[in-house]
Write a protein that holds these residues in place. Structure first.
Motif, short mmCIF file in Angstrom:
data_model
loop_
_atom_site.label_atom_id
_atom_site.label_comp_id
_atom_site.label_asym_id
_atom_site.label_seq_id
_atom_site.Cartn_x
_atom_site.Cartn_y
_atom_site.Cartn_z
N LYS A 208 0.79 -1.03 0.06
CA LYS A 208 0.00 -0.16 0.12
C LYS A 208 0.90 1.18 -0.03
N ALA A 209 0.37 2.07 -0.88
CA ALA A 209 1.19 3.45 -0.94
C ALA A 209 0.90 4.26 0.36
N THR A 210 2.28 5.26 1.00
CA THR A 210 2.14 5.59 1.99
C THR A 210 2.66 7.17 1.64
N VAL A 211 2.48 8.08 2.61
CA VAL A 211 2.95 9.51 2.32
C VAL A 211 3.16 9.87 3.79
N ARG A 212 4.47 10.39 3.90
CA ARG A 212 4.77 11.26 5.02
C ARG A 212 4.37 12.66 5.04
N VAL A 213 3.47 12.74 6.22
CA VAL A 213 2.74 14.08 6.37
C VAL A 213 3.29 14.74 7.83
N ASN A 214 3.39 16.12 7.65
CA ASN A 214 3.96 16.86 8.83
C ASN A 214 3.06 16.79 9.85
N LEU A 215 3.17 16.35 11.13
CA LEU A 215 2.26 16.26 12.18
C LEU A 215 1.49 17.57 12.39
N ASP A 216 2.14 18.68 12.22
CA ASP A 216 1.28 19.96 12.60
C ASP A 216 0.01 19.90 11.56
N LEU A 217 0.34 19.39 10.44
CA LEU A 217 -0.95 19.57 9.49
C LEU A 217 -2.05 18.68 10.01
N VAL A 218 -1.52 17.40 10.56
CA VAL A 218 -2.65 16.55 11.07
C VAL A 218 -3.37 17.17 12.24
N ASP A 219 -2.60 17.71 13.04
CA ASP A 219 -3.26 18.42 14.40
C ASP A 219 -4.11 19.56 13.84
N ARG A 220 -3.90 20.23 12.92
CA ARG A 220 -4.45 21.35 12.42
C ARG A 220 -6.03 20.61 11.80
N LEU A 221 -5.59 19.63 11.04
CA LEU A 221 -6.71 18.92 10.36
C LEU A 221 -7.99 18.14 11.63
N ILE A 222 -7.36 17.69 12.63
CA ILE A 222 -8.34 17.39 13.81
C ILE A 222 -8.86 18.52 14.46
N ASN A 223 -8.20 19.70 14.68
CA ASN A 223 -8.80 20.89 15.14
C ASN A 223 -10.08 21.26 14.44
N MET A 224 -9.80 21.37 13.01
CA MET A 224 -10.82 21.65 12.10
C MET A 224 -12.14 20.79 12.34
N VAL A 225 -11.70 19.43 12.35
CA VAL A 225 -12.88 18.33 12.68
C VAL A 225 -13.57 18.68 13.80
N GLY A 226 -12.97 18.97 14.83
CA GLY A 226 -13.56 19.23 16.09
C GLY A 226 -14.40 20.64 15.99
N GLU A 227 -14.10 21.65 15.39
CA GLU A 227 -14.91 22.65 15.01
C GLU A 227 -16.02 22.09 14.07
N LEU A 228 -15.89 21.41 13.18
CA LEU A 228 -17.01 20.78 12.48
C LEU A 228 -17.95 20.31 13.18
N VAL A 229 -17.58 19.31 14.29
CA VAL A 229 -18.43 18.49 15.10
C VAL A 229 -19.45 19.73 15.93
N ILE A 230 -18.77 20.68 16.30
CA ILE A 230 -19.33 21.97 17.14
C ILE A 230 -20.30 22.55 16.29
N ASN A 231 -19.71 22.91 15.08
CA ASN A 231 -20.92 23.63 13.99
C ASN A 231 -22.26 22.65 13.71
N GLN A 232 -21.98 21.25 13.79
CA GLN A 232 -23.12 20.77 13.58
C GLN A 232 -23.82 20.78 14.60
N ALA A 233 -23.44 20.47 15.95
CA ALA A 233 -24.29 20.67 16.97
C ALA A 233 -25.00 22.00 17.10
N VAL A 234 -24.36 23.31 16.76
CA VAL A 234 -25.14 24.53 16.69
C VAL A 234 -26.09 24.43 15.82
N LEU A 235 -25.79 23.85 14.62
CA LEU A 235 -27.03 23.95 13.49
C LEU A 235 -28.13 23.11 13.89
N THR A 236 -27.74 22.06 14.51
CA THR A 236 -28.93 21.15 14.76
C THR A 236 -29.79 21.95 16.05
#
Length: 700
Positions: A300-328
């Motif tokens: 399987k192909a793999t790619v090395r990603v800067n951990l800071d980018l993963v952390d930023r993505l996780i934070n954005m997903v957290g905000e998405l979950v909050i946004n979903q709760a606010v919308l509901t």
């Protein structure tokens, strides 16, 4: 195009994988020593791991690493040739060599050097292992060196030395060889390590400079190798570039001096190739067959990603979950939930947000195996310093945990492992007198349980001497001499700052710094640590941690007008008890009968100070929760609002640790709710009732 720093970083990342494979291989050999079941393939895999690290280190001028790896490699080569039979003593030296190799890699990564005498005695022990099998062997022999000759210059054949068998080799790289990061120079250098080599470069295909394609392979090589090694060993040099070159190897007659002009050649250091660094195509893979690189059946192909980018993505997903709760919440407040299309869209939005969150968290999830391998070294060092014979056993190495949690577990686990060896295990003489094997056992295990990660450090030592612990606490002024404590409370004295049972300061213990640091570090991760001990049989220390530090599923409840969240993974069931199911225990405690089992009741409103007196339990909803050691409590709340996914917001950095509170979250209406820690809340409430009292009440 990758910079030199990028290539260097990739080399050290691959070193981590090779060191892990090295440790695995050594452990496999250890397991097979007693019954002689270890595989020659395992020894070959260990050899290739060390050899790959050595080859890559040479490309970056890490001389100390290259020289020590060469000495280590010589011992392993003697093992795979059958000249040195692995035994307990030689494997101890190999494990120490692997530890030192790890130190050298870490020093190279950080651009620092180890002390001048570091590893000197170990190198001597490695040399003695080889000299014991072959008086002429020299683990510290120098490696062949060459002077660089520019491309396009005809190179006269050279003869370095003679040997018993001569191979004629024609090696013509293809474009794909260089595109995959390999380098002919390093392959030729590796051939030079096998014996005497003569090299001629075929430069007839070189175009004019203006027409030169830097990615093309124009030069082929004619080589004559005289060596004591077999043809198989010669072919192994090229095994990682199979299919990316034309290769012809034939056995010639015994070499004779031909008076050819000797031209010293140095192949210029280049970036480490995948052949040298053990990439995912094959090297350092525990002896597994090399996988094909085609699209159809390759890895399987793999790619090395800067951990800071993963952390930023996780934070954005957290905000998405909050946004979903606010919308509901907004749709609910507007009274539009009865619209089928809108309700369906919101449900799809919620499910999509959950799927994205789970996928992103999987990126950060890593097995605890590298962490456990680091602890194996701690056990060896602690056993050597304390003079105790220790067997180290690991369980659940494939358990996956968030990478951030793994990194922050190193120091706490180090303290716990050292305590298990230094304080937990007896000396060999004391163990034999107690009817135990002279070798003590330390077990490190990990498992998923109730949506959390449970890590345990166990020993089969003498257990906690509770009278001694109590007296030390009194002598140090940590507790009054007339206080009455249960066994569990005495055990928890070990977590007090400044507490130590060591009679004198040593390299391992005695300074009163250790278990309080462990508890503090674990609490900062939203976890908890506990002790269970049985006198004469051993001690188990348990760490319970959340799977992730980002999102959890929670039950949103009302506690005396305050909104709180209880982790859903801790809840076994919810119920409304009848008045006849509730019984008093002592002056202040209540228990509820659940299927003929009595469970202590905790009014969360009283525990967190939202009301001064307990409410009528029969008018409340009870959440039956269970701890990691299967102890149960009944959390009484006023009502249940909802079950939803919430984003974890830590309190440690901005406020500090609050007993009974794991973290906080932002709800859909914008309000903040506390996420409680059920087990710590129970201890805070004083509802930790002795099991004997409950058993006595059951009989009544």
């Amino acid at each position: 195009m990758s910079t030199a720093n990028d290539i260097r970083q990739t080399f050290f990342q691959e070193c981590d994988e090779l060191l892990e494979a090295l440790d695995d291989g050594l452990n496999e050999i250890d397991d097979g020593i007693s019954d002689d079941t270890f595989s020659i393939d395992t020894i070959n895999a260990v050899f290739r791991a060390v050899h790959s690290i050595k080859g890559g280190a040479a490309a970056f001028g890490l001389d100390a690493l290259v020289h020590f790896a060469h000495q280590f490699e010589t011992v392993l080569d003697a093992m795979r040739a059958g000249d040195l039979r692995p035994n307990e003593e030689s494997m101890k030296v190999c494990h120490r060599a692997a530890d030192h190799l790890n130190d050298l890699v870490a020093a190279g990564r950080e651009n620092r050097t180890l002390p001048g005498d570091s590893g000197g005695d170990l190198a001597a022990r490695l040399a003695s292992l080889v000299s014991a099998t072959s008086p002429s062997a020299d683990a510290g022999e120098s490696e062949p060196t060459f002077d660089f000759v520019p491309l396009g210059v005809a190179v006269s054949p050279i003869t370095i030395e003679t040997g018993p068998t001569t191979f004629d080799i024609r090696f013509k790289p293809a474009r794909a060889l260089y595109a995959s990061g390999n380098d002919s120079a390093l392959l030729l250098r590796e051939l030079g390590e096998l014996g005497a080599v003569s090299v001629e470069a075929e430069t007839g295909r070189l175009p004019e400079f203006d027409l030169l394609d830097p990615a093309e392979a124009y030069i082929a090589w004619e080589l004559t190798l005289t060596t004591d090694e077999s043809e198989r060993a010669v072919r192994e040099v090229f095994e990682f570039v199979e299919g990316m070159c034309e290769l012809d190897i034939s056995v010639a007659s015994r070499a004779e001096a031909n008076g050819a002009q000797t031209v010293p050649i140095q192949l210029a250091p280049q970036a480490p190739t995948q052949a040298e660094t053990g990439s995912t195509r094959g090297g350092g893979n525990n002896g597994a067959p090399r996988e094909k690189t085609s699209d159809s059946d390759g890895p399987k192909a793999t790619v090395r990603v800067n951990l800071d980018l993963v952390d930023r993505l996780i934070n954005m997903v957290g905000e998405l979950v909050i946004n979903q709760a606010v919308l509901t919440q907004c749709v609910k407040d507007a009274g539009l939930l009865d619209r089928g299309d809108l309700s369906t869209s919101l449900a799809e939005f919620r499910n999509l947000a959950r799927d994205i969150q789970e996928s992103v968290m999987a990126i950060r999830a890593q097995s605890v195996k590298p962490l456990f391998q680091r602890m194996a070294r701690i056990v060896r060092e602690a056993a050597e310093l304390s003079g105790k014979e220790t067997e180290f056993v690991t369980e659940g190495e494939t358990t996956e945990v968030d990478k951030t949690i793994i990194e922050r577990l190193v120091d706490p686990l180090t303290h716990m492992i050292r305590n298990a060896v230094d304080h937990g295990l007896e000396t060999p003489e004391d163990r034999i007198a107690a009817g135990k094997p002279a070798t003590g056992r330390v077990t490190l295990s990990a498992a998923h349980r109730s949506g959390r990660v449970l890590i345990e450090v166990s020993d089969d030592g003498a257990g906690i001497n509770r009278p001694k612990v109590f007296q030390i606490a009194v002598d140090k002024g940590l507790i009054p001499p007339d206080v009455q404590l249960k066994e569990s409370e005495i055990d928890n004295l070990l977590f007090l700052p400044g507490f130590s049972t060591a009679s004198q300061v040593s390299n391992l213990s005695g300074r009163g710094v250790g278990m309080d640091v462990v508890r503090s570090a674990i609490q900062k991760l939203g976890g908890r640590v506990s002790i269970q001990s049985q006198r004469g049989k051993g001690t188990t220390m348990s760490i319970s941690l959340p799977l992730t530090l980002a999102v959890l599923d929670g039950m949103v409840v009302d506690v005396a007008g305050q909104t709180m969240v209880v982790p859903i993974t801790a809840i076994v069931e919810t119920l409304r008890p009848k008045p006849g199911d509730i019984h008093p225990l002592g002056a202040d405690n209540l228990v509820v009968s659940v299927r003929n089992k009595l469970v202590p009741v905790i009014d969360l409103g009283v525990v967190f100070g939202h009301r001064t007196a307990p409410a009528a339990i029969s008018d409340m909803v009870v959440l039956l929760v269970e701890s990691d050691n299967h102890t149960s409590w009944a959390l009484a709340v006023d009502q249940i609002f909802d079950q939803r996914q919430v984003v974890i917001k830590g309190l440690e950095s901005n406020y500090g640790h609050v007993p009974g509170v794991a973290a906080a979250t932002i709800l859909g209406d914008g309000n903040i709710a506390l996420i409680i820690d059920p087990e710590e809340t129970a201890h805070r409430s004083g509802a930790v009732i002795d099991p004997g009292d409950l058993a006595l009440l059951d009989e009544v």
